[in-house]
Scaffold this motif. Structure first.
Motif, PDB file in Angstrom:
ATOM      1  N   ILE A  71       0.864  -1.155   0.026  1.00  0.00           N
ATOM      2  CA  ILE A  71       0.074   0.018  -0.113  1.00  0.00           C
ATOM      3  C   ILE A  71       1.014   1.447  -0.029  1.00  0.00           C
ATOM      4  O   ILE A  71       0.888   2.253  -0.795  1.00  0.00           O
ATOM      5  N   ALA A 246      -8.440  -0.275   2.585  1.00  0.00           N
ATOM      6  CA  ALA A 246      -7.574   0.291   3.533  1.00  0.00           C
ATOM      7  C   ALA A 246      -7.945   1.840   3.754  1.00  0.00           C
ATOM      8  O   ALA A 246      -8.642   2.553   3.014  1.00  0.00           O
ATOM      9  N   TYR A 282      -1.429  -4.383  -5.751  1.00  0.00           N
ATOM     10  CA  TYR A 282      -0.632  -3.005  -5.390  1.00  0.00           C
ATOM     11  C   TYR A 282       0.722  -3.203  -5.761  1.00  0.00           C
ATOM     12  O   TYR A 282       1.466  -2.246  -6.140  1.00  0.00           O
TER      13      TYR A 282
END
Length: 388
Positions: A71, A246, A282
């Protein structure tokens, strides 16, 4: 042939989008409504899921350091936003995260500001929590693009009972990418009137035509200190069903309050496969996403040319991000219910009616164009057949 030209059969897969009998009462409708894509996820994501399935154990899973680093690296390389991994927490989805934030940071007598026409769960979830919703209506300018009414926004933020402002950046349904100057002004007003910002940035990876996205929390420390930013790979990589998002909260007090409500509802961890998919997307998804963006831009240009030739009265608001196209059908002078009836009966086409996003969305239609060009053309022919 692009990988995105492949037409995949999604019937009989319990798809919300394609189970049109349940949604529209008919089973011969082309669905171009809800925001998921008709494209396979990147191979790297599929490989990660296959590896987990082959392992064969699906016990309780906690997103670890590798997920957090994925992330962190994605935000740095894709959006030039450097964060510390300590600000990351999680939610199964962004609507869930917004609901938890409402519980964590507001009370029954508090007010929440939204900007319609906007993603309707914003105000629906707030109402379900018995919070009063204040509507800062977006304004159509002469270029047929939305602007923020800042005078009205300040009036609503200045209400002493206003505790939260829910931002959609990029904006859904119009695809507007808010400029840094606009976000700075929003941040300054929220600081001035002591209002928390919950920013839904789920479409931020899907930037079109060289537009640039600014996370509002990246502007300065003061704004970041009162911002809850929600991101997810779900729209970007077509992973919505895997339930992994997230939530970025740099203010430690706010983060602890959010996590307390998360645990109150027993949301201790994420889906195992969702965690693996998020990390893989990601880490390895950039090339796939670049190809997707090129394809989406091609779809949008195709739509603009097609409607200019076959239905010029229908105005297209070119999205700066997202795979959603906001169509202005107010020239028909019909209600949304009448337009929907035309689309379903004459066109066999399922679109989102604009009034679903707020009163000032009436007369508009939202079309999901994240599908093969062949499907886009079929949808446009149905649209013309219904409305011409």
């Amino acid at each position: 042939m692009s990988r995105f030209d492949e037409v995949l059969n999604r019937m009989n897969t319990n798809s919300v989008k394609w189970d049109t009998k349940r949604i529209f009462g008919m089973d011969d409708i082309l669905p171009m409504w809800v925001a998921d894509m008709d494209f396979k996820a990147p191979d790297e994501v599929l490989n990660a899921l296959h590896a987990r399935v082959e392992h064969g154990i699906f016990g309780y899973t906690i997103p670890g350091a590798q997920t957090e680093q994925a992330i962190q690296n994605w935000l740095k390389t894709r959006h030039h936003w450097e964060i510390d991994t300590s600000i990351i927490t999680y939610s199964p989805g962004i609507v869930t995260a917004i609901s938890l934030a409402i519980q964590a940071y507001t009370g029954p007598d508090d007010k929440i500001v939204v900007q319609p026409p906007v993603y309707y769960p914003f105000f629906e979830v707030a109402k379900k929590h018995n919070r009063e919703v204040l509507y800062n209506q977006l304004l159509l300018n002469n270029d047929h693009c939305y602007d923020i009414d800042f005078d009205d926004l300040e009036a609503k933020l200045s209400d002493p009972m206003t505790k939260m402002f829910i931002l959609c950046n990029p904006h859904n349904p119009s695809g507007r990418v808010w400029r840094k100057e606009e976000l700075e002004r929003i941040g300054e007003l929220c600081i001035k009137h002591d209002v928390l910002i919950v920013s839904d940035d789920i479409h931020s990876d899907l930037l079109l035509f060289d537009n640039h996205y600014t996370p509002i929390a990246s502007i300065n420390h003061e704004i970041a200190d009162r911002t809850i930013t929600c991101i997810a790979p779900s729209k970007t990589f077509n992973l919505a069903g895997l339930q992994a998002s997230a939530v970025l909260i740099s203010n430690d007090t706010l983060k602890r309050k959010y996590n307390a409500v998360l645990q109150l509802y027993g949301l201790f961890t994420l889906n195992t496969l969702g965690t693996d998919a998020m990390e893989a997307a990601y880490t390895h998804g950039a090339k796939w996403l670049d190809e997707l963006i090129d394809y989406l831009q091609g779809n949008i240009l195709f739509i603009e040319d097609f409607l200019k030739e076959h239905l010029p009265e229908l105005k297209v608001m070119r999205p700066e991000a997202t795979y959603l196209v906001w169509l202005d059908a107010r020239y028909l002078k019909k209600t949304d219910k009448e337009i929907k009836e035309l689309l379903l009966t004459k066109g066999k086409l399922g679109l989102e009616p604009g009034s679903k996003f707020g009163e000032n969305g009436a007369g508009f239609l939202r079309m999901n164009i994240a599908c093969p060009r062949e499907t886009v053309e079929d949808g446009l022919n149905r649209l013309v057949r219904a409305l011409k």
